[in-house]
Design an enzyme around this catalytic site. Structure first.
Site, PDB file in Angstrom:
ATOM      1  N   LYS A 215       1.032  -1.243  -0.276  1.00 16.12           N
ATOM      2  CA  LYS A 215       0.052   0.005   0.066  1.00 16.12           C
ATOM      3  C   LYS A 215       1.065   1.192   0.174  1.00 16.12           C
ATOM      4  CE  LYS A 215      -3.974   2.160   2.476  1.00 16.12           C
ATOM      5  NZ  LYS A 215      -3.782   2.628   3.756  1.00 16.12           N
ATOM      6  N   HIS A 234      -4.391   2.561  14.722  1.00 14.84           N
ATOM      7  CA  HIS A 234      -4.813   0.982  14.476  1.00 14.84           C
ATOM      8  C   HIS A 234      -3.431   0.132  14.812  1.00 14.84           C
ATOM      9  CE1 HIS A 234      -2.361   2.226  10.951  1.00 14.84           C
ATOM     10  NE2 HIS A 234      -2.169   1.196  10.877  1.00 14.84           N
ATOM     11  N   ASP A 236      -1.653  -3.122  13.010  1.00 17.48           N
ATOM     12  CA  ASP A 236      -1.687  -3.681  11.959  1.00 17.48           C
ATOM     13  C   ASP A 236      -2.245  -5.325  11.898  1.00 17.48           C
ATOM     14  OD1 ASP A 236      -0.659  -1.726  10.452  1.00 17.48           O
ATOM     15  OD2 ASP A 236       1.265  -2.710  10.250  1.00 17.48           O
ATOM     16  N   HIS A 290      -0.395   2.532  16.301  1.00 17.38           N
ATOM     17  CA  HIS A 290       0.087   3.457  15.699  1.00 17.38           C
ATOM     18  C   HIS A 290      -0.688   4.448  14.771  1.00 17.38           C
ATOM     19  CE1 HIS A 290       0.491  -0.010  13.005  1.00 17.38           C
ATOM     20  NE2 HIS A 290       0.524   0.588  12.056  1.00 17.38           N
TER      21      HIS A 290
END
Length: 357
Positions: A215, A234, A236, A290
């Site tokens: 991404k 969020h 990962d 993060h």
């Protein structure tokens, strides 16, 4: 419905606006913690994201090799994020990857739209912007390009940018080399849990099934950076995430109750431990919360590669060796797909509750 050009953050940013639309403004409780990222990066007081030198990861000298492994394991246990240096991927290749991604985002928006994804119909690969997927309806200050880059037989090259001409070759070679680096890291993490070195790699799908999704995040200049986020807080879902960036600061980690801004370390690759490894290790390795800040002076671009297990084939749960009477399993068994659904459901529930509150 394909997202329209008007809803691209890049279009907003270049339109000359001085105030950002309300759907990009973060809730009041978040705003108190958003500062000037350039000032934040200069701060040398307090904790700093660890830098791990991988030069000796395969050293012939047992003690030297073990010292390197211990440093990596300590960072994975304490932080769950680190700057990797001497990672074995050439600076020339990294520069080519960065140049190719930057050149794609410098194309006219109309050209980029030819690669647009269509999340509503399930076509998630391609050029896109965040659609509100939670009850608060908030948006992030970024556009992106998302596509699967490894294994090679699972790629859909028809959606890869043809311009610039080096994009496919540079990105493909980078993915191949990252895949080898992932094997080395997973091996060290396995040994750190007292497992056979190939165990974690096998548990996340092995060479055939572990997917690498890239991404490229494009964060345009923002006229009111103190009100917005490039990416909201969020963790990962991946096993591991590897990140390059264009040396503009933005990444923040929530460490011991405070947001810590990651320094820009030359020639490094940032690596996150994802939820998948946190679950398999029964919480020994951390998947850290993060987020990404934006600024009004410089465009920030980051290249995140998420190493993900197959969605349905594997049941993720703490490995038996990580569980004991004193350390019961912290996570229920779920497929990767169920884990993602669980996170999205919780997020929408939290947003509803905060609205009602």
């Amino acid at each position: 419905m394909v997202t329209t050009v008007a809803s691209r953050v890049e279009s907003l940013s270049s339109s000359g606006i001085h105030t950002i639309p309300k759907e990009y403004i973060r809730p009041q409780e978040e705003l108190t913690s958003i500062g000037d990222v350039f000032e934040e990066e200069k701060n040398i007081a307090g904790p700093q994201v660890p830098t791990i030198d991988l030069r000796d990861i395969n050293s012939e000298d047992k003690q030297v090799r073990e010292n390197c492994h211990q440093e990596l394991n300590k960072a994975a246990t304490d932080w769950g994020v680190m700057h990797l240096v001497n990672h074995g991927i050439s600076f020339d290749l990294i520069d080519r990857v960065r140049e190719a991604g930057k050149a794609f985002f410098e194309l006219p928006i109309e050209e980029k739209e030819k690669h647009a994804n269509d999340q509503a119909s399930g076509k998630i690969q391609g050029y896109g912007s965040k659609l509100a997927n939670n009850a608060s309806g908030q948006l992030e200050w970024e556009d992106y390009f998302f596509h699967l880059v490894y294994p090679e037989d699972k790629r859909d090259l028809s959606i890869w940018p043809k311009t610039p001409s080096d994009y496919t070759e540079a990105t493909s070679e980078y993915a191949r080399q990252l895949r080898s680096l992932a094997t080395k890291i997973l091996s060290v993490l396995s040994i750190g849990l007292g497992l056979d070195e190939g165990r974690l790699e096998k548990e996340v799908g092995g060479i055939e099934e572990l997917l690498l999704q890239m991404k490229i995040n494009y964060y345009p200049k923002c006229p009111q950076p103190e009100l917005a986020l490039g990416v909201e807080a969020h963790t990962d879902v991946s096993a591991l995430t590897f990140i390059l960036h264009n040396m503009v600061p933005g990444l923040q980690l929530f460490y011991k109750g405070k947001w810590v801004t990651a320094k820009c370390v030359p020639n490094s690759i940032i690596m996150h431990i994802g939820d998948t490894i946190e679950i398999l290790s029964n919480g020994k390795y951390k998947s850290i919360l993060h987020r990404g800040l934006v600024n009004k002076e410089k465009v920030r671009i980051s290249w995140a590669v998420f190493c993900e297990p197959p969605k349905e084939k594997i049941i993720l749960k703490p490995l038996p060796e990580t569980v004991s009477e004193t350390e019961p399993p912290l996570f229920p068994p779920r497929t990767f797909s169920q884990h993602i659904e669980h996170k999205l459901f919780r997020k929408s529930q939290d947003a509803l509750l905060s609205k009602e509150g």
